[in-house]
Scaffold this motif. Structure first.
Motif, PDB file in Angstrom:
ATOM      1  N   VAL A 112       0.848  -1.203   0.000  1.00  0.00           N
ATOM      2  CA  VAL A 112       0.000   0.000   0.000  1.00  0.00           C
ATOM      3  C   VAL A 112       0.882   1.251   0.000  1.00  0.00           C
ATOM      4  N   SER A 113       0.934   1.899  -1.164  1.00  0.00           N
ATOM      5  CA  SER A 113       1.879   3.001  -1.394  1.00  0.00           C
ATOM      6  C   SER A 113       1.235   4.376  -1.329  1.00  0.00           C
ATOM      7  N   LYS A 114      -0.028   4.436  -0.936  1.00  0.00           N
ATOM      8  CA  LYS A 114      -0.736   5.723  -0.853  1.00  0.00           C
ATOM      9  C   LYS A 114       0.052   6.727  -0.011  1.00  0.00           C
ATOM     10  N   PHE A 115       0.057   7.958  -0.467  1.00  0.00           N
ATOM     11  CA  PHE A 115       0.744   9.075   0.205  1.00  0.00           C
ATOM     12  C   PHE A 115       2.269   9.000   0.146  1.00  0.00           C
ATOM     13  N   HIS A 116       2.816   7.924  -0.428  1.00  0.00           N
ATOM     14  CA  HIS A 116       4.266   7.824  -0.562  1.00  0.00           C
ATOM     15  C   HIS A 116       4.663   8.163  -1.998  1.00  0.00           C
TER      16      HIS A 116
ATOM     17  N   GLU B  12      -4.025  10.688  -7.290  1.00  0.00           N
ATOM     18  CA  GLU B  12      -2.676  10.219  -6.956  1.00  0.00           C
ATOM     19  C   GLU B  12      -2.320   8.973  -7.759  1.00  0.00           C
ATOM     20  N   LEU B  13      -3.268   8.082  -7.874  1.00  0.00           N
ATOM     21  CA  LEU B  13      -3.047   6.859  -8.652  1.00  0.00           C
ATOM     22  C   LEU B  13      -2.784   7.193 -10.114  1.00  0.00           C
ATOM     23  N   ARG B  14      -3.532   8.146 -10.645  1.00  0.00           N
ATOM     24  CA  ARG B  14      -3.373   8.517 -12.052  1.00  0.00           C
ATOM     25  C   ARG B  14      -1.945   9.003 -12.324  1.00  0.00           C
ATOM     26  N   THR B  15      -1.466   9.887 -11.460  1.00  0.00           N
ATOM     27  CA  THR B  15      -0.108  10.422 -11.629  1.00  0.00           C
ATOM     28  C   THR B  15       0.932   9.304 -11.554  1.00  0.00           C
ATOM     29  N   LYS B  16       0.780   8.426 -10.585  1.00  0.00           N
ATOM     30  CA  LYS B  16       1.745   7.334 -10.438  1.00  0.00           C
ATOM     31  C   LYS B  16       1.670   6.375 -11.617  1.00  0.00           C
ATOM     32  N   HIS B  17       0.468   6.078 -12.037  1.00  0.00           N
ATOM     33  CA  HIS B  17       0.308   5.177 -13.192  1.00  0.00           C
ATOM     34  C   HIS B  17       0.998   5.746 -14.426  1.00  0.00           C
TER      35      HIS B  17
ATOM     36  N   GLY C  42      11.245  -6.504  -6.882  1.00  0.00           N
ATOM     37  CA  GLY C  42      10.342  -7.472  -7.502  1.00  0.00           C
ATOM     38  C   GLY C  42       8.876  -7.299  -7.170  1.00  0.00           C
ATOM     39  N   GLN C  43       8.552  -6.312  -6.320  1.00  0.00           N
ATOM     40  CA  GLN C  43       7.144  -6.094  -5.972  1.00  0.00           C
ATOM     41  C   GLN C  43       6.403  -5.508  -7.179  1.00  0.00           C
ATOM     42  N   ARG C  44       5.268  -6.075  -7.533  1.00  0.00           N
ATOM     43  CA  ARG C  44       4.517  -5.588  -8.695  1.00  0.00           C
ATOM     44  C   ARG C  44       3.098  -5.147  -8.353  1.00  0.00           C
ATOM     45  N   VAL C  45       2.599  -5.526  -7.195  1.00  0.00           N
ATOM     46  CA  VAL C  45       1.215  -5.198  -6.836  1.00  0.00           C
ATOM     47  C   VAL C  45       1.217  -4.092  -5.786  1.00  0.00           C
ATOM     48  N   PHE C  46       0.574  -2.968  -6.131  1.00  0.00           N
ATOM     49  CA  PHE C  46       0.549  -1.823  -5.226  1.00  0.00           C
ATOM     50  C   PHE C  46      -0.893  -1.358  -5.012  1.00  0.00           C
ATOM     51  N   GLY C  47      -1.150  -0.820  -3.820  1.00  0.00           N
ATOM     52  CA  GLY C  47      -2.481  -0.336  -3.481  1.00  0.00           C
ATOM     53  C   GLY C  47      -2.490   1.174  -3.314  1.00  0.00           C
ATOM     54  N   GLU C  48      -3.487   1.808  -3.904  1.00  0.00           N
ATOM     55  CA  GLU C  48      -3.649   3.263  -3.813  1.00  0.00           C
ATOM     56  C   GLU C  48      -5.099   3.572  -3.480  1.00  0.00           C
TER      57      GLU C  48
END
Ligand SMILES: *Cc1c(COP(=O)(O)O)cnc(C)c1O
Length: 220
Positions: free
Chosen positions: A22-26, A49-54, A38-44
């Motif tokens: 869970v990477s929200k706010f980071h 915020e998700l749009r920018t990171k994506h 190797g981590q590929r699954v992240f939670g937002e």
């Protein structure tokens, strides 16, 4: 530091339990550090915020949406989101279905259950969800694939209570699966357990744990 903390969390994960980091706010740099391990699954939890990171991070990241989702924001994440974990109304399902079909996709969703004592936590009441599934309406939507359930336990130090809530979620999962998804191998996700209670969650049949603080540190 993230590298070490991610490793420490992984070392304590039970076999077969999937980690949603869970990477929200980071910042994106924090995600890149976990990605390098190797981590590929992240939670937002926020669409913007998700749009920018994506837009800036590697395209093979699988994004799980874990926040409150307004129906008017669904169209922004529909083209790329991997799983929407926090689905708590038929109206939201219908909008995800509509936007998924518009993108030529089928979007995986989880049914969010409200089992915690806090009033503030969102999600379906169990009876409400069972009544909705009895109408057959959610299952008829072609643009969504209902993969399972998600929930948050009450914020408490009482581990017996937390364990009881996870057990209740697992029992409800079994009931829903037997009554409405007996023919579907896709209904197989139980998402519960966060930094402070994932060790309990994985002793009570969680398939996915959503861990932020224990990996990335405290949120700003
Ligand atoms: C923030 C959040 C998490 C992660 O919480 P931590 O305590 O930081 O591990 C998990 N699930 C949901 C729904 C969240 O909003």
């Amino acid at each position: 530091m993230i590298r070490e903390q991610l490793k420490a969390v992984r070392d304590t994960l039970a076999d077969g339990v999937a980690l949603v980091a869970v990477s929200k706010f980071h910042p994106a740099a924090a995600i890149e550090e976990a990605y390098a391990e190797g981590q590929r699954v992240f939670g937002e939890s926020r669409e913007q915020e998700l749009r920018t990171k994506h837009e800036t991070l590697p395209t093979d990241i699988q994004w799980h949406f874990i926040g409150h989702l307004q129906t008017n924001k669904v169209r922004y994440i529909a083209p790329y989101v991997s799983v929407i974990e926090t689905v708590d109304s038929l109206r939201l399902m219908q909008e995800i279905d509509r936007q998924a079909q518009r993108c030529g996709r089928v979007i995986d969703i989880l049914l969010e259950l409200h089992l915690a004592q806090e009033e503030s936590k969102s999600g379906f009441e169990p009876d409400e969800l069972l009544a909705l599934l009895a109408t057959g309406e959610p299952q008829a939507l072609q643009g969504i694939r209902i993969r399972g359930i998600m929930m948050m336990a009450t914020q408490t130090d009482d581990e017996t209570q937390i364990a009881a809530e996870f057990d209740r979620a697992a029992t409800l999962f079994d009931k829903i699966q037997a009554e409405y998804f007996a023919d579907s191998a896709d209904f197989n996700i139980r998402s519960y357990g966060m930094s402070h209670d994932y060790r309990i969650a994985q002793q009570h049949r969680a398939t996915h744990v959503r861990i932020g603080t224990a990996i990335f540190g405290a949120r700003a």
